[in-house]
Design an enzyme around this catalytic site. Structure first.
Site, PDB file in Angstrom:
ATOM      1  N   LYS A  58       0.839  -1.204   0.000  1.00 48.68           N
ATOM      2  CA  LYS A  58       0.000   0.000   0.000  1.00 48.68           C
ATOM      3  C   LYS A  58       0.872   1.252   0.000  1.00 48.68           C
ATOM      4  O   LYS A  58       0.610   2.214  -0.734  1.00 48.68           O
ATOM      5  CB  LYS A  58      -0.925  -0.003   1.218  1.00 48.68           C
ATOM      6  CG  LYS A  58      -2.035  -1.046   1.158  1.00 48.68           C
ATOM      7  CD  LYS A  58      -2.865  -1.025   2.436  1.00 48.68           C
ATOM      8  CE  LYS A  58      -3.981  -2.060   2.386  1.00 48.68           C
ATOM      9  NZ  LYS A  58      -4.799  -2.062   3.627  1.00 48.68           N
ATOM     10  N   SER A  83      -1.579   0.483   6.751  1.00 40.59           N
ATOM     11  CA  SER A  83      -1.830  -0.633   7.661  1.00 40.59           C
ATOM     12  C   SER A  83      -2.701  -1.677   6.981  1.00 40.59           C
ATOM     13  O   SER A  83      -3.292  -1.440   5.927  1.00 40.59           O
ATOM     14  CB  SER A  83      -2.517  -0.133   8.938  1.00 40.59           C
ATOM     15  OG  SER A  83      -3.741   0.508   8.618  1.00 40.59           O
ATOM     16  N   ASP A  84      -2.774  -2.831   7.618  1.00 42.70           N
ATOM     17  CA  ASP A  84      -3.669  -3.879   7.135  1.00 42.70           C
ATOM     18  C   ASP A  84      -4.028  -4.796   8.297  1.00 42.70           C
ATOM     19  O   ASP A  84      -3.410  -4.736   9.363  1.00 42.70           O
ATOM     20  CB  ASP A  84      -3.036  -4.683   6.000  1.00 42.70           C
ATOM     21  CG  ASP A  84      -4.099  -5.386   5.165  1.00 42.70           C
ATOM     22  OD1 ASP A  84      -4.650  -4.739   4.261  1.00 42.70           O
ATOM     23  OD2 ASP A  84      -4.405  -6.551   5.434  1.00 42.70           O
ATOM     24  N   GLN A  85      -5.019  -5.636   8.077  1.00 46.78           N
ATOM     25  CA  GLN A  85      -5.488  -6.515   9.135  1.00 46.78           C
ATOM     26  C   GLN A  85      -6.126  -7.768   8.562  1.00 46.78           C
ATOM     27  O   GLN A  85      -6.810  -7.721   7.539  1.00 46.78           O
ATOM     28  CB  GLN A  85      -6.510  -5.790  10.012  1.00 46.78           C
ATOM     29  CG  GLN A  85      -7.003  -6.597  11.210  1.00 46.78           C
ATOM     30  CD  GLN A  85      -8.135  -5.893  11.934  1.00 46.78           C
ATOM     31  OE1 GLN A  85      -9.207  -5.700  11.371  1.00 46.78           O
ATOM     32  NE2 GLN A  85      -7.900  -5.484  13.165  1.00 46.78           N
TER      33      GLN A  85
END
Length: 216
Positions: A58, A83-85
């Protein structure tokens, strides 16, 4: 609330409303950019590696669209936060699809549900863990650092009628694992949360604050 970004600027590389809310609660002003990457094209076996790889991708995608040279010349540094999840559900029944295809340890990585049926399966009780990443890139110095955070969530069994109401609303189709623990319909069925709610919602405050201080 006092603005904490008087010495630097922030770009939040996310279209997530919860992440925007959390960063604002932390006292920061920021602008927004969305990466718009093919997240399904990035695969890792371990969830920690996956969320870090997605945050990196990203950031790289956003950097390609920014005049980075201009940021280097500016007196104040600009920080890009991505960020990521993903969610991991500890069920013995493992369903492999294009959306959730990676078996990790004793669980299954769950990303956004592909459809209502998958959302129903994701939400239906048990134990879950969220693994989220935060990556901060200083556009002036090119410093970059990221870390991941994990939260364990234990549920009572959630009735089918409650799940159907959540699916009708539609929001669960747009979050990892269909998990909205802050939702009023879900809260009564949460047995225990080991970790912080802000991390489950997509942006752990303590980790984000730590990385911002290191990057400035």
């Amino acid at each position: 609330m006092e603005d904490k970004t008087s010495q630097f600027k922030i770009i939040l590389g996310s279209s997530s409303l919860p992440r925007r809310k959390i960063l604002a609660e932390m006292g920061y002003e920021f602008t927004l950019m969305s990466a718009d990457i093919d997240e399904k094209g990035i695969r890792k076996e371990k969830p920690e590696e996956l969320v870090m790889a997605l945050a990196e991708a990203k950031a790289d995608a956003i950097l390609q669209r920014l005049p980075v040279g201009d940021y280097v010349k500016e007196a104040e540094p600009t920080l890009l936060i991505t960020s990521d999840q993903v969610n991991i559900y500890s069920w013995t029944c493992i369903r492999v699809s294009e959306i959730s295809a990676v078996v990790v340890y004793e669980g299954v990585i769950r990303e956004k549900p592909a459809n209502e049926e998958e959302a129903h399966q994701f939400i239906k009780g048990g134990h879950a863990a969220t693994v989220g990443s935060v990556l901060v890139t200083n556009l002036k110095t090119r410093f970059r650092k990221g870390e991941w955070d994990r939260v364990e969530i234990h549920f009572h069994e959630i009735p089918d009628e409650v799940i159907e109401k959540l699916i009708e609303e539609g929001n669960v189709l747009h979050v990892a694992g269909g998990l909205l623990i802050e939702h009023p319909l879900i809260k009564p069925y949460i047995k225990q949360v080991v970790g912080t709610i802000d991390s489950v919602m997509g942006l752990p405050k303590a980790l984000t604050e730590k990385l911002i201080k290191e990057a400035v």
